[in-house]
Design a protein around this motif. Structure first.
Motif, PDB file in Angstrom:
ATOM      1  N   THR A 178      -7.587   3.915   8.654  1.00  0.00           N
ATOM      2  CA  THR A 178      -7.443   4.355   7.343  1.00  0.00           C
ATOM      3  C   THR A 178      -5.457   5.437   7.808  1.00  0.00           C
ATOM      4  OG1 THR A 178      -9.750   4.672   6.885  1.00  0.00           O
ATOM      5  CG2 THR A 178      -7.678   6.463   5.888  1.00  0.00           C
ATOM      6  N   ALA A 179      -5.775   5.752   8.755  1.00  0.00           N
ATOM      7  CA  ALA A 179      -3.872   7.016   9.164  1.00  0.00           C
ATOM      8  C   ALA A 179      -3.118   6.008   9.229  1.00  0.00           C
ATOM      9  CB  ALA A 179      -4.860   7.742  10.097  1.00  0.00           C
ATOM     10  N   LEU A 180      -3.279   4.818   9.768  1.00  0.00           N
ATOM     11  CA  LEU A 180      -1.607   3.880  10.094  1.00  0.00           C
ATOM     12  C   LEU A 180      -1.713   3.533   8.550  1.00  0.00           C
ATOM     13  CD1 LEU A 180      -3.114   2.529  13.072  1.00  0.00           C
ATOM     14  CD2 LEU A 180      -1.056   4.673  12.756  1.00  0.00           C
ATOM     15  N   LEU A 181      -2.321   3.128   8.199  1.00  0.00           N
ATOM     16  CA  LEU A 181      -2.305   2.769   6.404  1.00  0.00           C
ATOM     17  C   LEU A 181      -1.430   4.141   5.313  1.00  0.00           C
ATOM     18  CD1 LEU A 181      -5.076  -0.162   5.860  1.00  0.00           C
ATOM     19  CD2 LEU A 181      -2.936  -0.672   6.534  1.00  0.00           C
ATOM     20  N   ASP A 182      -2.483   5.067   5.780  1.00  0.00           N
ATOM     21  CA  ASP A 182      -1.937   5.793   4.422  1.00  0.00           C
ATOM     22  C   ASP A 182      -0.710   6.824   5.060  1.00  0.00           C
ATOM     23  OD1 ASP A 182      -4.085   6.198   3.147  1.00  0.00           O
ATOM     24  OD2 ASP A 182      -4.803   8.015   3.133  1.00  0.00           O
ATOM     25  N   MET A 183      -0.282   6.408   6.869  1.00  0.00           N
ATOM     26  CA  MET A 183       1.597   6.640   6.871  1.00  0.00           C
ATOM     27  C   MET A 183       1.861   6.003   5.948  1.00  0.00           C
ATOM     28  SD  MET A 183       0.979   7.542  10.749  1.00  0.00           S
ATOM     29  CE  MET A 183       2.224   6.321  10.704  1.00  0.00           C
ATOM     30  N   CYS A 184       1.692   4.502   5.975  1.00  0.00           N
ATOM     31  CA  CYS A 184       3.161   3.536   5.051  1.00  0.00           C
ATOM     32  C   CYS A 184       2.185   3.822   3.504  1.00  0.00           C
ATOM     33  CB  CYS A 184       2.105   2.165   5.626  1.00  0.00           C
ATOM     34  SG  CYS A 184       2.601   1.492   7.057  1.00  0.00           S
ATOM     35  N   HIS A 185       1.813   4.568   2.814  1.00  0.00           N
ATOM     36  CA  HIS A 185       1.075   4.638   1.314  1.00  0.00           C
ATOM     37  C   HIS A 185       2.719   6.081   1.629  1.00  0.00           C
ATOM     38  CE1 HIS A 185      -1.399   2.415   0.313  1.00  0.00           C
ATOM     39  NE2 HIS A 185      -2.102   2.522   1.732  1.00  0.00           N
ATOM     40  N   ILE A 186       2.543   6.453   2.568  1.00  0.00           N
ATOM     41  CA  ILE A 186       3.678   8.588   2.246  1.00  0.00           C
ATOM     42  C   ILE A 186       4.718   7.373   2.312  1.00  0.00           C
ATOM     43  CG2 ILE A 186       3.943  10.086   4.151  1.00  0.00           C
ATOM     44  CD1 ILE A 186       0.577  10.117   5.045  1.00  0.00           C
ATOM     45  N   ALA A 187       5.187   6.587   2.893  1.00  0.00           N
ATOM     46  CA  ALA A 187       6.630   6.487   3.671  1.00  0.00           C
ATOM     47  C   ALA A 187       6.860   5.762   2.458  1.00  0.00           C
ATOM     48  CB  ALA A 187       6.196   5.316   4.979  1.00  0.00           C
ATOM     49  N   ARG A 188       6.288   4.599   1.436  1.00  0.00           N
ATOM     50  CA  ARG A 188       6.682   4.449   0.885  1.00  0.00           C
ATOM     51  C   ARG A 188       7.098   5.198  -0.552  1.00  0.00           C
ATOM     52  NH1 ARG A 188       2.570   0.231   2.180  1.00  0.00           N
ATOM     53  NH2 ARG A 188       4.078  -1.859   2.625  1.00  0.00           N
ATOM     54  N   ASP A 189       5.975   5.947  -0.876  1.00  0.00           N
ATOM     55  CA  ASP A 189       5.839   7.268  -1.989  1.00  0.00           C
ATOM     56  C   ASP A 189       7.307   8.402  -1.618  1.00  0.00           C
ATOM     57  OD1 ASP A 189       5.131   8.710  -4.060  1.00  0.00           O
ATOM     58  OD2 ASP A 189       4.837  10.106  -2.496  1.00  0.00           O
TER      59      ASP A 189
END
Length: 197
Positions: A178-189
């Motif tokens: 979850t942490a690693l995937l949310d990092m990608c969501h944050i980066a896209r945002d």
């Protein structure tokens, strides 16, 4: 300790040149993902990138199976722990993290003060801050790394029940994913907010 992050991304073509250094890429990665040297090293070897979107896609591919990508457990934790704690002191947050974590801009704070008394806002903020501090400690004691969530414009108070649920109902491996995937969501945002291709 505050980390000074850049506020603009260089053109992606600059990061693909033969003269580009690992540090050049690190500057861009810090803005999108926070400082994460193990990630930078893997991404540097994956150049060229046609866009920052592709760089983020490649990051997601790498961290979907970190062991397959050659990350050690210590490197995975270093990447996760590069993000600031939710509710961290403002001095410890990058410019984009401040906005993402719901700290108000001065003009927004003035408008909010006109709607509520400063005492009510202060008490509410203090309770949220205390809850986040306590939950960060509980989370890190249980899982061994920082809590990461894609805030996505929610107020910090809305993150409290999310943290409580993840502490209660998750596992170490689920939380890493979850942490690693949310990092990608944050980066896209962040990329979208920077209006960069």
């Amino acid at each position: 300790m505050s980390h000074a992050a850049p506020t603009t991304l260089p053109p992606i073509a600059e990061l693909n040149t033969a003269s580009a250094t690992v540090q050049d890429l690190a500057t861009a990665v810090t803005l999108l993902f926070e400082p994460a040297p193990p990630l930078v090293e893997r991404l540097f070897a994956k150049r060229p990138f046609s866009s920052y979107g592709q760089l983020i896609d490649e990051t997601e591919a790498l961290i979907t199976d970190p062991a397959k990508a050659g990350f050690t457990e210590a490197e995975v934790l270093e990447i996760i722990n590069a993000h600031p704690r939710i509710g961290a002191a403002k001095a410890n947050l990058s410019a984009l993290s401040l906005i993402e974590q719901g700290y108000k801009k001065p003009e927004e704070a003035a408008a909010a003060a006109a709607q509520q008394t400063q005492q009510q806002v202060s008490q509410e903020d203090e309770k949220t801050q205390a809850d986040l501090k306590r939950l960060n400690q509980e989370y890190e004691a249980k899982y061994g790394f920082k809590f990461i969530v894609f805030v996505n414009g929610r107020p910090r108070s809305a993150i409290v029940p999310v943290m409580e649920e993840r502490i209660r109902d998750s596992t170490v491996e689920q939380e890493k994913k979850t942490a690693l995937l949310d990092m990608c969501h944050i980066a896209r945002d962040r990329l979208k907010k920077l209006n960069v291709e």
